[in-house]
Write an enzyme that holds these catalytic residues in place. Structure first.
Site, PDB file in Angstrom:
ATOM      1  N   GLY A  23      82.795  83.940  62.102  1.00  0.00           N
ATOM      2  CA  GLY A  23      83.709  83.065  61.711  1.00  0.00           C
ATOM      3  C   GLY A  23      82.540  81.734  61.492  1.00  0.00           C
ATOM      4  O   GLY A  23      81.192  81.594  62.179  1.00  0.00           O
ATOM      5  N   ALA A  24      82.513  80.705  60.152  1.00  0.00           N
ATOM      6  CA  ALA A  24      81.771  79.283  60.023  1.00  0.00           C
ATOM      7  C   ALA A  24      83.412  77.868  59.083  1.00  0.00           C
ATOM      8  O   ALA A  24      83.547  78.776  58.832  1.00  0.00           O
ATOM      9  CB  ALA A  24      81.283  79.910  58.938  1.00  0.00           C
ATOM     10  N   GLY A  25      82.738  77.413  59.988  1.00  0.00           N
ATOM     11  CA  GLY A  25      83.099  75.638  59.450  1.00  0.00           C
ATOM     12  C   GLY A  25      82.413  74.638  59.337  1.00  0.00           C
ATOM     13  O   GLY A  25      81.123  75.211  59.353  1.00  0.00           O
ATOM     14  N   GLY A  28      79.913  74.917  62.864  1.00  0.00           N
ATOM     15  CA  GLY A  28      80.077  75.741  63.325  1.00  0.00           C
ATOM     16  C   GLY A  28      79.753  77.314  63.265  1.00  0.00           C
ATOM     17  O   GLY A  28      80.869  77.377  61.836  1.00  0.00           O
ATOM     18  N   LYS A  46      79.613  80.384  70.112  1.00  0.00           N
ATOM     19  CA  LYS A  46      79.749  79.172  69.113  1.00  0.00           C
ATOM     20  C   LYS A  46      78.719  78.205  69.556  1.00  0.00           C
ATOM     21  O   LYS A  46      78.190  78.230  70.443  1.00  0.00           O
ATOM     22  CB  LYS A  46      81.487  79.196  69.520  1.00  0.00           C
ATOM     23  CG  LYS A  46      81.060  77.914  68.555  1.00  0.00           C
ATOM     24  CD  LYS A  46      83.258  77.284  68.495  1.00  0.00           C
ATOM     25  CE  LYS A  46      83.889  76.493  67.247  1.00  0.00           C
ATOM     26  NZ  LYS A  46      84.615  76.582  67.440  1.00  0.00           N
ATOM     27  N   ASP A 140      94.062  70.822  70.049  1.00  0.00           N
ATOM     28  CA  ASP A 140      94.346  72.118  68.739  1.00  0.00           C
ATOM     29  C   ASP A 140      95.014  73.052  68.412  1.00  0.00           C
ATOM     30  O   ASP A 140      94.021  74.208  68.182  1.00  0.00           O
ATOM     31  CB  ASP A 140      93.000  71.713  68.051  1.00  0.00           C
ATOM     32  CG  ASP A 140      92.866  71.726  66.857  1.00  0.00           C
ATOM     33  OD1 ASP A 140      94.259  71.530  65.777  1.00  0.00           O
ATOM     34  OD2 ASP A 140      91.430  72.692  66.100  1.00  0.00           O
TER      35      ASP A 140
END
Length: 303
Positions: A23-25, A28, A46, A140
């Site tokens: 995954g990616a944001g 990161g 990560k 979070d």
């Protein structure tokens, strides 16, 4: 599910060989990886995006968050394996959980039945209790930060949300956390957060698990914040026996919310036997698919 590595991406980060992209944001990326030498245990690694400029403040914050994550020891969290805040691209590795996130599981299979929500909630509450015992706040907790593993839920990103999450800002007037899964204290900034803030977020996560929607969902961010600050949660579709417990988590007064340990007892007075987590058939199918994909990815990349 697991994507090929981006073109031009280095195949090694620290002591780990990257196998695929999980995954990616905004800041990161998360990779499936294994040690370049030694036992081939899979990890979720990560790191920040290689095109970002990192200042000293980021590295200081990142180092502090690695230390906080390292302090947490819980069967209900993805354990920290290692990390390096001084590397050209700072990174950290946690145990790989071969399963979907709660967000993915509900999107693909629909809301979870009440017994599963209770077991899920008890596991997440115990994760918070273990974090709070070593003075770590999650900050979070949301459906995307809960992974469904074969033996139960695992909380991820505990203690590292401040370093990685682009929604975390320490400047005045900016909200910490994710829209729809933040407490009234989040709205007042990171200095206002207390352990009970995580309990509020957990209440919102359980409402999502039981209904497929967050209790404060709205297309207008300002409306979300207003509803959270007023305690105007939409819980009409929550099973009646669960509703009082979720309402208790979502009280606007932090002191009026149950502690994580108390919530775990209320949700599930009798703990299930180890390895006997009551996932639905749909979730078990997703678990099998994730495990098979990880195994295929590891086999496809030469050591």
């Amino acid at each position: 599910m697991i994507q090929p590595l981006p073109p031009g991406r280095a195949r090694l980060t620290g002591p780990y060989q990257l196998l695929g992209l999980l995954g990616a944001g905004g800041m990161g990326e998360v990779f499936l990886a294994r040690p370049a030498a030694g036992p081939p245990a899979l990890v979720a690694l990560k790191t920040v995006r290689p095109d970002l400029d990192l200042d000293d403040g980021f590295r200081v914050r990142f180092r502090r968050e690695i230390a906080a994550a390292e302090a947490v020891r819980s069967p209900h969290t993805a354990a920290l394996v290692g990390g390096d805040a001084s590397a050209r691209l700072p990174w950290l590795a946690t145990e790989y959980v071969p399963g979907p996130s709660l967000a993915e599981a509900v999107a693909r299979g629909g809301p979870l039945p009440e017994p599963v929500v209770r077991a899920l909630g008890a596991g997440l509450a115990l994760a918070l209790a273990d974090m709070h015992a070593v003075r770590v706040l999650h900050r979070d907790l949301k459906p995307g930060n809960v992974l469904l593993g074969p033996d139960g839920p695992k909380v991820i990103d505990f203690g590292i949300a401040q370093a990685f999450d682009a929604t975390q800002l320490t400047r005045t007037g900016v909200v910490v956390g994710s829209p729809g899964y933040i407490s009234p204290e989040h709205v007042n900034g990171s200095r206002a957060l207390v352990p009970a803030s995580d309990v509020f977020c957990l209440g919102a996560v359980l409402a999502f698990a039981a209904t497929g929607r967050g209790p404060f969902d709205d297309s207008d961010m300002a409306a979300v914040i207003f509803r959270i600050s007023r305690g105007e949660a939409e819980l009409s579709r929550v099973p009646p026996a669960l509703r009082p417990l979720i309402e208790a988590c979502l009280r606007t007064d932090p002191a009026a919310r149950p502690t994580p340990a108390r919530l775990a007892d209320l949700l599930l007075p009798e703990r299930p036997a180890p390895g006997a987590f009551p996932w639905t058939a749909a979730v078990r199918g997703q678990l099998a698919a994730h495990a098979a994909a990880a195994d295929a990815c590891a086999r496809a990349v030469a050591p």
